[in-house]
Design a protein around this motif. Structure first.
Motif, PDB file in Angstrom:
ATOM      1  N   HIS A  31       0.043  -1.186   0.301  1.00  0.00           N
ATOM      2  CA  HIS A  31       0.038  -0.272   0.050  1.00  0.00           C
ATOM      3  C   HIS A  31       1.083   1.124  -0.067  1.00  0.00           C
TER       4      HIS A  31
ATOM      5  N   THR B  69       3.121  -3.637   4.163  1.00  0.00           N
ATOM      6  CA  THR B  69       2.220  -4.726   3.303  1.00  0.00           C
ATOM      7  C   THR B  69       1.604  -5.986   3.826  1.00  0.00           C
ATOM      8  N   PHE B  70       0.379  -6.644   2.871  1.00  0.00           N
ATOM      9  CA  PHE B  70      -0.193  -7.570   3.469  1.00  0.00           C
ATOM     10  C   PHE B  70      -0.549  -8.535   2.307  1.00  0.00           C
TER      11      PHE B  70
ATOM     12  N   VAL C  14      -0.004  -9.504   7.821  1.00  0.00           N
ATOM     13  CA  VAL C  14       0.662  -7.850   7.006  1.00  0.00           C
ATOM     14  C   VAL C  14       2.535  -7.819   8.310  1.00  0.00           C
ATOM     15  N   TYR C  15       2.406  -6.292   7.238  1.00  0.00           N
ATOM     16  CA  TYR C  15       4.169  -6.595   7.942  1.00  0.00           C
ATOM     17  C   TYR C  15       3.574  -4.074   7.529  1.00  0.00           C
ATOM     18  N   GLU C  16       4.037  -3.485   8.608  1.00  0.00           N
ATOM     19  CA  GLU C  16       3.893  -2.435   8.784  1.00  0.00           C
ATOM     20  C   GLU C  16       4.922  -1.593   9.570  1.00  0.00           C
TER      21      GLU C  16
ATOM     22  N   GLY D   3       4.279  -6.938  12.556  1.00  0.00           N
ATOM     23  CA  GLY D   3       3.586  -7.459  11.974  1.00  0.00           C
ATOM     24  C   GLY D   3       3.658  -8.578  12.820  1.00  0.00           C
TER      25      GLY D   3
ATOM     26  N   ARG E 111       0.688 -13.211  11.525  1.00  0.00           N
ATOM     27  CA  ARG E 111      -0.055 -13.399  10.647  1.00  0.00           C
ATOM     28  C   ARG E 111      -0.904 -15.146  11.351  1.00  0.00           C
TER      29      ARG E 111
END
Length: 205
Positions: free
Chosen positions: A62, A71-72, A102-104, A116, A118
């Motif tokens: 995104h 990213t997700f 998801v990782y931010e 992140g 999972r």
């Protein structure tokens, strides 16, 4: 003697510089079909194995939301395993896996925060039809793994990073159901159909 037969298909697709909220999208997928027969000296087939699987992963990047970027995505896998004969280690089993992650990262002038998570779901559907092993249980697992980290940029030549993580791994088909000699590995494998998820906690500086 082995008589292996392999089929493999891989697919990759990516699109960058998209308009709107999504900046990029990437897909990776694959199909595997492996079979082999263990043939005795007189030409008879002692054991036959078949392992068929398909998996795919979708990654969505995104656009930055202020200081936040990341990213997700989704990942899934479907596996069908069967073996028959003298050295059949496990019953015919259908395995399904699905995960969302998801990782931010949030960036400041001298500090970055990374986190992140999972969620994983795994299921094993077995007929329990292996000779001498009736009634093996079906199993399913729902687990969460996550991490958080701080990266401090103390000077132009000095960075300090601290990370905390929780990782969860459900048992594999082989760890649950295998029982018998595995001549190819020169071992006798003993699975446990009542195994629980393996969970680990870690930290590093």
């Amino acid at each position: 003697m082995l008589n292996p037969r392999r089929h493999r298909v891989d697919l990759r697709a990516e699109r960058r510089s998209l308009g709107g909220f999504m900046e990029g999208i990437k897909f990776q997928g694959g199909y595997r079909n492996y079979e082999h027969d263990e043939i005795e000296g007189d030409g008879t087939i002692a054991t036959s194995f078949k392992n068929e699987s398909a998996e795919g992963q979708l990654l969505l990047n995104h656009r930055p939301l202020g200081r936040v970027k990341g990213t997700f995505g989704l990942w899934g896998m479907r596996r069908s395993y069967s073996s028959a004969g003298e050295e059949a280690l496990a019953p015919p089993t259908k395995q399904g896996n699905l995960a969302g992650f998801v990782y931010e990262e949030v960036s400041f002038r001298h500090l970055s925060v990374q986190f992140g998570g999972r969620f994983d779901y795994a299921s094993f559907d077995t007929s329990g039809a292996a000779v001498g092993r009736p009634g093996l249980p079906d199993r399913s697992f729902t687990e969460f793994s996550g991490s958080v980290g701080l990266v401090g940029h103390l000077r132009h030549d000095l960075t300090l990073a601290v990370n905390l993580a929780r990782a969860a791994r459900p048992p594999s088909l082989e760890e649950l159901y295998n029982l018998g000699p595995h001549a190819g590995n020169f071992v006798f494998e003993i699975g446990d159909p009542n195994l629980k998820t393996e969970v680990g906690y870690g930290t590093d500086v």
